[in-house]
Design a protein around this motif. Structure first.
Motif, mmCIF file in Angstrom:
data_model
loop_
_atom_site.group_PDB
_atom_site.id
_atom_site.type_symbol
_atom_site.label_atom_id
_atom_site.label_comp_id
_atom_site.label_asym_id
_atom_site.label_seq_id
_atom_site.Cartn_x
_atom_site.Cartn_y
_atom_site.Cartn_z
ATOM 1 N N ARG A 203 8.607 3.675 2.639
ATOM 2 C CA ARG A 203 8.977 3.279 1.282
ATOM 3 C C ARG A 203 8.595 1.833 1.010
ATOM 4 O O ARG A 203 8.155 1.500 -0.097
ATOM 5 C CB ARG A 203 10.489 3.492 1.105
ATOM 6 N N ARG A 204 8.738 0.963 1.980
ATOM 7 C CA ARG A 204 8.397 -0.447 1.760
ATOM 8 C C ARG A 204 6.919 -0.594 1.401
ATOM 9 O O ARG A 204 6.569 -1.377 0.502
ATOM 10 C CB ARG A 204 8.728 -1.272 3.001
ATOM 11 N N ASP A 205 6.060 0.138 2.105
ATOM 12 C CA ASP A 205 4.632 0.077 1.776
ATOM 13 C C ASP A 205 4.376 0.566 0.352
ATOM 14 O O ASP A 205 3.534 0.001 -0.364
ATOM 15 C CB ASP A 205 3.819 0.920 2.756
ATOM 16 N N ASP A 207 6.426 0.332 -2.178
ATOM 17 C CA ASP A 207 6.866 -0.748 -3.062
ATOM 18 C C ASP A 207 5.846 -1.883 -3.088
ATOM 19 O O ASP A 207 5.573 -2.467 -4.142
ATOM 20 C CB ASP A 207 8.225 -1.274 -2.611
ATOM 21 N N ASP A 208 5.276 -2.190 -1.927
ATOM 22 C CA ASP A 208 4.312 -3.295 -1.840
ATOM 23 C C ASP A 208 3.048 -3.000 -2.634
ATOM 24 O O ASP A 208 2.531 -3.885 -3.338
ATOM 25 C CB ASP A 208 3.951 -3.570 -0.381
ATOM 26 N N ASP A 232 13.295 8.978 -1.532
ATOM 27 C CA ASP A 232 12.285 7.946 -1.830
ATOM 28 C C ASP A 232 11.349 8.413 -2.938
ATOM 29 O O ASP A 232 11.037 7.668 -3.876
ATOM 30 C CB ASP A 232 11.454 7.612 -0.590
#
Length: 239
Positions: A203-205, A207-208, A232
């Motif tokens: 999920r962080r990727d 968002d990035d 997600d």
């Protein structure tokens, strides 16, 4: 309200089976083992993906077509039945207008043309003229090198409305997306939708890449591992 990110699951098919892609080293791909499906059948894997989320697009990498062994034409109806509302993006190594016409004969198909399969800009122009609105260009990279005619990378006026940035050596490698390259393509895309392929882990990727203006992501490993969950997807894909 944050921008919705278009998440597109990827199915790589070789000799009729779904395989696990790793770093673009196609000779070493093995039939997939996934908790989403009891078998490596394309239809079973697609049904497993459908249980996670109602995806509106599915990306089919027809590796037999890409490597010149003949297309897996029987796979598209199977996938369409498993995901009846999905638009199927198909990369089958299309390198001519007649080959493009054959892929586009399926009403659910959107043609993906990888620059690794294009010999000249003229060939690309002939292909995209067949159905501009149903054609996506994949800008292909491996080990930092562009694969295809240099003009295809240098001249954004050649790009259609949807462009994939395919970093083959990051596929399945758990290394994260190529943020710097994605930023460069987004900056030059002039409003075209840019999709990241290769390296998205979690999920962080997601968002990035959304934060730098990427419109969507092609994902396989993170869905099968559960590192990107149904929750997600509901949050980031907005449905």
């Amino acid at each position: 309200m944050r921008q919705v990110l278009d998440v597109i699951p990827v199915i790589d098919v070789a000799r009729g089976e779904v395989v696990r892609a790793l770093k673009g080293e196609r000779s070493g791909y093995k039939p997939i083992e996934t908790p989403l499906s009891a078998t490596s059948s394309p239809a079973d894997v697609a049904r497993g993906l459908a249980q996670i989320f109602p995806f509106r697009k599915l990306y089919l990498a027809d590796l037999d077509g890409i490597e010149g062994r003949g297309r897996n034409t029987h796979v598209v109806p199977m996938l369409s039945q498993a995901l009846p509302r999905a638009e199927i993006w198909i990369d089958a190594g299309t390198g001519s207008r007649s080959a493009a016409r054959a892929v586009l004969a399926a009403p659910v198909a959107t043609l993906v043309v990888g620059t690794e399969s294009i010999e000249t800009v003229r060939v690309w122009e002939e292909i995209v003229a067949e159905a501009p609105g149903r054609t996506v260009l994949s800008l292909d990279f491996r080990h930092g090198e562009f694969m295809g005619p240099e003009a295809m990378l240098a001249d954004p006026s050649l790009w259609p409305s949807r462009v994939i940035v395919m970093t083959l050596d990051r596929v399945g490698a758990n290394e994260g997306p190529d943020i710097e390259r994605l930023q460069s393509i987004v900056a030059r895309a002039h409003g075209r939708r840019v999709y990241a392929a290769g390296g998205v882990r979690d999920r962080r990727d997601l968002d990035d890449i959304r934060a730098i203006g990427v419109s969507g992501a092609l994902i396989a490993s993170a869905l099968h591992s559960g590192k990107i969950s149904a929750d997600d997807l509901k949050e980031i894909a907005g449905r």
